[in-house]
Design a protein around this motif. Sequence first.
Motif, short mmCIF file in Angstrom:
data_model
loop_
_atom_site.label_atom_id
_atom_site.label_comp_id
_atom_site.label_asym_id
_atom_site.label_seq_id
_atom_site.Cartn_x
_atom_site.Cartn_y
_atom_site.Cartn_z
N ILE A 175 0.84 -1.20 0.00
CA ILE A 175 0.00 0.00 0.00
C ILE A 175 0.87 1.25 0.00
O ILE A 175 0.60 2.21 -0.74
CB ILE A 175 -0.97 -0.01 1.20
N ALA A 176 1.94 1.25 0.80
CA ALA A 176 2.84 2.40 0.84
C ALA A 176 3.50 2.62 -0.52
O ALA A 176 3.62 3.77 -0.98
CB ALA A 176 3.90 2.21 1.92
N ALA A 177 3.92 1.55 -1.19
CA ALA A 177 4.55 1.69 -2.51
C ALA A 177 3.57 2.32 -3.51
O ALA A 177 3.95 3.17 -4.31
CB ALA A 177 5.03 0.33 -3.01
N VAL A 178 2.30 1.92 -3.44
CA VAL A 178 1.30 2.51 -4.32
C VAL A 178 1.10 3.99 -4.00
O VAL A 178 1.01 4.83 -4.91
CB VAL A 178 -0.04 1.73 -4.23
N LEU A 179 1.06 4.32 -2.72
CA LEU A 179 0.93 5.73 -2.32
C LEU A 179 2.11 6.55 -2.83
O LEU A 179 1.94 7.67 -3.32
CB LEU A 179 0.81 5.86 -0.80
N TYR A 180 3.32 5.99 -2.74
CA TYR A 180 4.51 6.69 -3.23
C TYR A 180 4.44 6.90 -4.74
O TYR A 180 4.77 7.98 -5.23
CB TYR A 180 5.79 5.92 -2.88
N LEU A 181 3.99 5.88 -5.47
CA LEU A 181 3.86 6.03 -6.91
C LEU A 181 2.82 7.09 -7.26
O LEU A 181 3.02 7.91 -8.17
CB LEU A 181 3.48 4.69 -7.56
N MET A 182 1.71 7.10 -6.54
CA MET A 182 0.67 8.08 -6.78
C MET A 182 1.13 9.51 -6.43
O MET A 182 0.65 10.48 -7.01
CB MET A 182 -0.58 7.74 -5.96
N ALA A 183 2.07 9.63 -5.51
CA ALA A 183 2.55 10.94 -5.07
C ALA A 183 3.56 11.56 -6.03
O ALA A 183 3.78 12.78 -5.99
CB ALA A 183 3.19 10.83 -3.68
N PHE A 184 4.15 10.77 -6.91
CA PHE A 184 5.24 11.25 -7.75
C PHE A 184 4.85 12.50 -8.57
O PHE A 184 5.50 13.54 -8.46
CB PHE A 184 5.75 10.14 -8.67
N SER A 185 3.82 12.40 -9.38
CA SER A 185 3.43 13.53 -10.24
C SER A 185 3.00 14.77 -9.45
O SER A 185 3.45 15.88 -9.76
CB SER A 185 2.34 13.11 -11.22
N PRO A 186 2.15 14.62 -8.44
CA PRO A 186 1.79 15.83 -7.68
C PRO A 186 2.99 16.45 -6.95
O PRO A 186 3.06 17.67 -6.83
CB PRO A 186 0.75 15.33 -6.68
N ASP A 209 0.04 15.23 0.74
CA ASP A 209 -1.00 14.46 1.44
C ASP A 209 -0.75 12.95 1.31
O ASP A 209 -0.88 12.21 2.28
CB ASP A 209 -2.39 14.77 0.89
N LEU A 210 -0.38 12.51 0.12
CA LEU A 210 -0.11 11.08 -0.09
C LEU A 210 1.11 10.63 0.71
O LEU A 210 1.13 9.53 1.28
CB LEU A 210 0.05 10.78 -1.58
N LEU A 211 2.14 11.47 0.77
CA LEU A 211 3.30 11.14 1.62
C LEU A 211 2.89 11.08 3.09
O LEU A 211 3.36 10.22 3.84
CB LEU A 211 4.41 12.18 1.44
N TYR A 212 2.03 11.99 3.49
CA TYR A 212 1.54 12.01 4.86
C TYR A 212 0.78 10.73 5.19
O TYR A 212 0.98 10.12 6.25
CB TYR A 212 0.66 13.24 5.07
N TYR A 213 -0.09 10.29 4.27
CA TYR A 213 -0.82 9.04 4.50
C TYR A 213 0.13 7.84 4.56
O TYR A 213 -0.05 6.94 5.37
CB TYR A 213 -1.89 8.83 3.42
N ALA A 214 1.16 7.84 3.72
CA ALA A 214 2.15 6.77 3.76
C ALA A 214 2.91 6.80 5.09
O ALA A 214 3.20 5.75 5.68
CB ALA A 214 3.12 6.88 2.58
N PHE A 215 3.22 8.00 5.56
CA PHE A 215 3.88 8.17 6.86
C PHE A 215 3.01 7.59 7.98
O PHE A 215 3.49 6.80 8.81
CB PHE A 215 4.15 9.66 7.09
N LEU A 216 1.73 7.95 7.99
CA LEU A 216 0.82 7.41 9.01
C LEU A 216 0.70 5.89 8.91
O LEU A 216 0.73 5.19 9.93
CB LEU A 216 -0.57 8.04 8.89
#
Length: 144
Positions: free
Chosen positions: A82-93, A103-110
Amino acid sequence: MEQQLPLEKELRDLFAKFPAFPESLVDILVTLAPWLTLLGAILGIIGLLSLLGLGAAFVGAIGVNAYGSSWKFYLGIIGGAIAAVLYLMAFSPLRANKKKGWDLLYYAFLLNMIIALLQFNILGLIIGFLIGGWILFQIRPKYV
Protein backbone atom coordinates in the motif's frame (compact mmCIF):
# COMPACT_ATOMS: atom_id res chain seq x y z
CA MET A 1 -10.01 27.35 4.84
CA GLU A 2 -7.92 24.35 3.89
CA GLN A 3 -9.17 21.03 5.19
CA GLN A 4 -6.85 19.32 7.67
CA LEU A 5 -5.90 15.67 7.36
CA PRO A 6 -6.35 13.33 10.37
CA LEU A 7 -3.92 14.36 13.15
CA GLU A 8 -2.25 16.92 10.85
CA LYS A 9 -2.77 19.88 13.18
CA GLU A 10 -1.52 18.00 16.23
CA LEU A 11 1.54 16.68 14.42
CA ARG A 12 2.24 20.07 12.80
CA ASP A 13 2.16 21.69 16.25
CA LEU A 14 4.47 19.02 17.65
CA PHE A 15 7.03 19.24 14.84
CA ALA A 16 6.91 23.06 14.91
CA LYS A 17 8.86 22.74 18.17
CA PHE A 18 11.73 21.00 16.34
CA PRO A 19 14.59 23.09 14.90
CA ALA A 20 13.77 24.54 11.49
CA PHE A 21 15.78 23.49 8.44
CA PRO A 22 17.60 26.21 6.51
CA GLU A 23 15.52 27.39 3.54
CA SER A 24 18.17 26.10 1.12
CA LEU A 25 17.88 22.58 2.58
CA VAL A 26 14.08 22.70 2.36
CA ASP A 27 14.36 23.71 -1.31
CA ILE A 28 16.73 20.80 -2.00
CA LEU A 29 14.40 18.35 -0.24
CA VAL A 30 11.41 19.63 -2.20
CA THR A 31 13.36 19.26 -5.45
CA LEU A 32 14.47 15.72 -4.56
CA ALA A 33 11.21 14.56 -2.95
CA PRO A 34 9.49 13.23 -6.08
CA TRP A 35 12.59 11.36 -7.21
CA LEU A 36 13.35 9.91 -3.78
CA THR A 37 9.70 8.89 -3.49
CA LEU A 38 9.82 7.18 -6.89
CA LEU A 39 13.07 5.42 -5.95
CA GLY A 40 11.54 4.28 -2.65
CA ALA A 41 8.48 2.93 -4.46
CA ILE A 42 10.57 1.00 -6.99
CA LEU A 43 12.88 -0.44 -4.33
CA GLY A 44 9.86 -1.28 -2.17
CA ILE A 45 8.19 -3.14 -5.01
CA ILE A 46 11.40 -5.05 -5.80
CA GLY A 47 11.77 -5.91 -2.11
CA LEU A 48 8.19 -7.11 -1.87
CA LEU A 49 8.60 -9.26 -4.96
CA SER A 50 11.79 -10.68 -3.50
CA LEU A 51 10.10 -11.54 -0.20
CA LEU A 52 7.44 -13.35 -2.15
CA GLY A 53 10.15 -15.24 -4.05
CA LEU A 54 9.35 -13.50 -7.34
CA GLY A 55 12.23 -11.04 -7.47
CA ALA A 56 15.17 -13.43 -7.66
CA ALA A 57 16.41 -11.75 -10.82
CA PHE A 58 16.72 -8.44 -8.97
CA VAL A 59 17.82 -9.22 -5.45
CA GLY A 60 18.13 -12.94 -4.98
CA ALA A 61 15.65 -15.53 -3.82
CA ILE A 62 14.84 -14.94 -0.18
CA GLY A 63 11.29 -16.15 -0.20
CA VAL A 64 8.73 -16.47 2.52
CA ASN A 65 10.48 -19.43 4.14
CA ALA A 66 13.45 -17.30 5.21
CA TYR A 67 11.23 -15.05 7.30
CA GLY A 68 8.46 -17.38 8.28
CA SER A 69 4.83 -16.76 7.67
CA SER A 70 3.66 -14.98 10.80
CA TRP A 71 0.95 -12.35 10.82
CA LYS A 72 3.65 -9.68 11.20
CA PHE A 73 5.20 -10.80 7.92
CA TYR A 74 1.91 -10.55 6.04
CA LEU A 75 1.05 -7.25 7.71
CA GLY A 76 4.40 -5.90 6.52
CA ILE A 77 3.80 -7.19 2.99
CA ILE A 78 0.35 -5.61 2.77
CA GLY A 79 1.48 -2.35 4.38
CA GLY A 80 4.55 -2.16 2.15
CA ALA A 81 2.46 -2.74 -0.96
CA ILE A 82 0.00 0.00 0.00
CA ALA A 83 2.84 2.40 0.84
CA ALA A 84 4.55 1.69 -2.51
CA VAL A 85 1.30 2.51 -4.32
CA LEU A 86 0.93 5.73 -2.32
CA TYR A 87 4.51 6.69 -3.23
CA LEU A 88 3.86 6.03 -6.91
CA MET A 89 0.67 8.08 -6.78
CA ALA A 90 2.55 10.94 -5.07
CA PHE A 91 5.24 11.25 -7.75
CA SER A 92 3.43 13.53 -10.24
CA PRO A 93 1.79 15.83 -7.68
CA LEU A 94 5.11 16.20 -5.84
CA ARG A 95 6.81 17.24 -9.08
CA ALA A 96 4.14 19.92 -9.51
CA ASN A 97 4.47 21.01 -5.83
CA LYS A 98 0.81 20.20 -5.21
CA LYS A 99 -0.53 19.52 -1.76
CA LYS A 100 -2.05 16.26 -3.01
CA GLY A 101 1.50 14.87 -3.30
CA TRP A 102 2.32 15.90 0.25
CA ASP A 103 -1.00 14.46 1.44
CA LEU A 104 -0.11 11.08 -0.09
CA LEU A 105 3.30 11.14 1.62
CA TYR A 106 1.54 12.01 4.86
CA TYR A 107 -0.82 9.04 4.50
CA ALA A 108 2.15 6.77 3.76
CA PHE A 109 3.88 8.17 6.86
CA LEU A 110 0.82 7.41 9.01
CA LEU A 111 0.50 3.94 7.48
CA ASN A 112 4.14 3.15 8.20
CA MET A 113 3.72 4.32 11.81
CA ILE A 114 0.63 2.13 12.27
CA ILE A 115 2.38 -0.90 10.75
CA ALA A 116 5.43 -0.38 13.00
CA LEU A 117 3.15 -0.12 16.04
CA LEU A 118 1.17 -3.23 15.14
CA GLN A 119 4.39 -5.18 14.55
CA PHE A 120 5.71 -4.01 17.93
CA ASN A 121 8.67 -2.40 16.14
CA ILE A 122 9.07 0.30 18.77
CA LEU A 123 12.55 1.46 17.74
CA GLY A 124 11.48 1.73 14.09
CA LEU A 125 8.34 3.56 15.18
CA ILE A 126 10.28 6.12 17.23
CA ILE A 127 13.00 6.74 14.63
CA GLY A 128 10.56 6.79 11.71
CA PHE A 129 8.19 9.10 13.53
CA LEU A 130 10.82 11.59 14.67
CA ILE A 131 12.91 11.79 11.51
CA GLY A 132 10.14 11.19 8.96
CA GLY A 133 7.71 13.56 10.63
CA TRP A 134 10.33 16.26 11.09
CA ILE A 135 11.26 16.19 7.40
CA LEU A 136 7.65 15.87 6.25
CA PHE A 137 6.49 18.91 8.21
CA GLN A 138 9.56 20.96 7.24
CA ILE A 139 8.66 20.68 3.55
CA ARG A 140 4.89 21.09 4.04
CA PRO A 141 4.75 24.88 3.40
CA LYS A 142 6.16 24.38 -0.12
CA TYR A 143 3.13 22.39 -1.28
CA VAL A 144 -0.02 24.31 -2.20
